[in-house]
Design a protein around this motif. Structure first.
Motif, PDB file in Angstrom:
ATOM      1  N   ILE A 137       0.792  -0.901   0.044  1.00  0.00           N
ATOM      2  CA  ILE A 137       0.076   0.072  -0.057  1.00  0.00           C
ATOM      3  C   ILE A 137       1.011   1.246   0.041  1.00  0.00           C
ATOM      4  N   LEU A 138       2.046   1.270   0.729  1.00  0.00           N
ATOM      5  CA  LEU A 138       2.792   2.334   0.743  1.00  0.00           C
ATOM      6  C   LEU A 138       3.650   2.632  -0.616  1.00  0.00           C
ATOM      7  N   ASN A 139       3.823   1.336  -1.162  1.00  0.00           N
ATOM      8  CA  ASN A 139       4.281   1.508  -2.619  1.00  0.00           C
ATOM      9  C   ASN A 139       3.350   2.190  -3.611  1.00  0.00           C
ATOM     10  N   LYS A 140       2.138   1.824  -3.321  1.00  0.00           N
ATOM     11  CA  LYS A 140       0.998   2.438  -4.320  1.00  0.00           C
ATOM     12  C   LYS A 140       0.916   3.760  -4.158  1.00  0.00           C
ATOM     13  N   LEU A 141       1.022   4.378  -2.919  1.00  0.00           N
ATOM     14  CA  LEU A 141       0.963   5.602  -2.454  1.00  0.00           C
ATOM     15  C   LEU A 141       2.271   6.489  -3.146  1.00  0.00           C
ATOM     16  N   TYR A 142       3.282   5.866  -3.204  1.00  0.00           N
ATOM     17  CA  TYR A 142       4.224   6.380  -3.482  1.00  0.00           C
ATOM     18  C   TYR A 142       4.270   6.714  -4.900  1.00  0.00           C
ATOM     19  N   ILE A 143       3.879   5.742  -5.682  1.00  0.00           N
ATOM     20  CA  ILE A 143       3.766   5.675  -7.152  1.00  0.00           C
ATOM     21  C   ILE A 143       2.473   6.627  -7.548  1.00  0.00           C
ATOM     22  N   ALA A 144       1.540   6.708  -6.627  1.00  0.00           N
ATOM     23  CA  ALA A 144       0.497   7.620  -6.888  1.00  0.00           C
ATOM     24  C   ALA A 144       0.948   9.177  -6.921  1.00  0.00           C
ATOM     25  N   GLN A 145       1.816   9.407  -5.772  1.00  0.00           N
ATOM     26  CA  GLN A 145       2.284  10.714  -5.590  1.00  0.00           C
ATOM     27  C   GLN A 145       3.298  11.337  -6.553  1.00  0.00           C
ATOM     28  N   ASN A 146       4.021  10.035  -7.042  1.00  0.00           N
ATOM     29  CA  ASN A 146       4.993  10.740  -7.962  1.00  0.00           C
ATOM     30  C   ASN A 146       4.537  10.869  -9.168  1.00  0.00           C
ATOM     31  N   SER A 147       3.299  10.462  -9.500  1.00  0.00           N
ATOM     32  CA  SER A 147       2.655  10.442 -10.899  1.00  0.00           C
ATOM     33  C   SER A 147       2.092  11.825 -11.185  1.00  0.00           C
ATOM     34  N   LEU A 148       1.867  12.614  -9.826  1.00  0.00           N
ATOM     35  CA  LEU A 148       1.219  13.822 -10.188  1.00  0.00           C
ATOM     36  C   LEU A 148       1.935  14.731 -10.708  1.00  0.00           C
ATOM     37  N   GLY A 149       3.210  14.657 -11.167  1.00  0.00           N
ATOM     38  CA  GLY A 149       3.843  15.645 -11.970  1.00  0.00           C
ATOM     39  C   GLY A 149       3.237  15.387 -13.413  1.00  0.00           C
ATOM     40  N   ASP A 150       2.887  14.145 -13.952  1.00  0.00           N
ATOM     41  CA  ASP A 150       2.631  14.005 -15.348  1.00  0.00           C
ATOM     42  C   ASP A 150       1.160  14.437 -15.123  1.00  0.00           C
ATOM     43  N   TYR A 151       0.341  14.651 -14.237  1.00  0.00           N
ATOM     44  CA  TYR A 151      -0.811  15.193 -14.189  1.00  0.00           C
ATOM     45  C   TYR A 151      -0.851  16.793 -14.834  1.00  0.00           C
TER      46      TYR A 151
END
Length: 168
Positions: A137-151
């Motif tokens: 779950i922490l890995n998924k959170l990390y991936i989600a937060q890092n993908s915000l630059g792509d947003y």
């Protein structure tokens, strides 16, 4: 095994590549739906940017031919000055609107990114206590937060694509 002059590729490994869960159109629809729900202005400012860019460039293209045509047909000095003033005023207005719109787009994009971060944090905070230490779950959170630059990059590319479609 297929041998390439640059690298060795395993055919079975290539076939096992996992397809993305959602396609491009589903992702785009989700982004637009989220933007519509949270901050409708980002969509209008995103579409206004290519239009203002095109109008500004058209004004820049037509200023010299119009002024030269006034000179060639021997228009009066006042008509020539009014034509120059009109194009300069139009150019200033369009550039000001473009910059104002650009500032608004940046602000609205940041608001959307902050909203996504808030929703991610709320999701983590409301999850079961046992899941807080779960590494997946922490890995998924990390991936989600890092993908915000792509947003943020998505909206920039959408504006650039609109400008290119309009031909400028």
């Amino acid at each position: 095994v297929i041998y390439n002059k640059y690298e060795e590729v395993d055919v079975l490994e290539r076939k096992k590549k996992k397809k993305p869960q959602y396609n491009l159109w589903q992702n785009t629809a989700h982004i637009f739906a989220f933007a519509w729900r949270e901050q409708k202005s980002v969509i209008s400012t995103c579409f206004a940017s290519p239009i203002l860019t095109t109008l500004t460039r058209l004004t820049d293209i037509f200023i010299a031919p119009v002024i030269l045509s006034c000179i060639e047909r021997e228009a009066s000095l006042s008509e020539l000055l009014w034509t120059i003033a009109l194009f300069i005023g139009l150019s200033i207005l369009l550039r000001s609107l473009y910059e104002f719109n650009g500032n608004r787009v940046g602000f609205y994009r940041n608001v959307l990114v902050q909203t996504v971060k808030l929703k991610l944090n709320q999701k983590i905070e409301t999850t079961a206590y046992a899941n807080i230490d779960d590494q997946s779950i922490l890995n998924k959170l990390y991936i989600a937060q890092n993908s915000l630059g792509d947003y943020n990059l998505y909206w920039s590319r959408l504006s650039m694509t609109g400008t290119n479609i309009l031909g400028f």
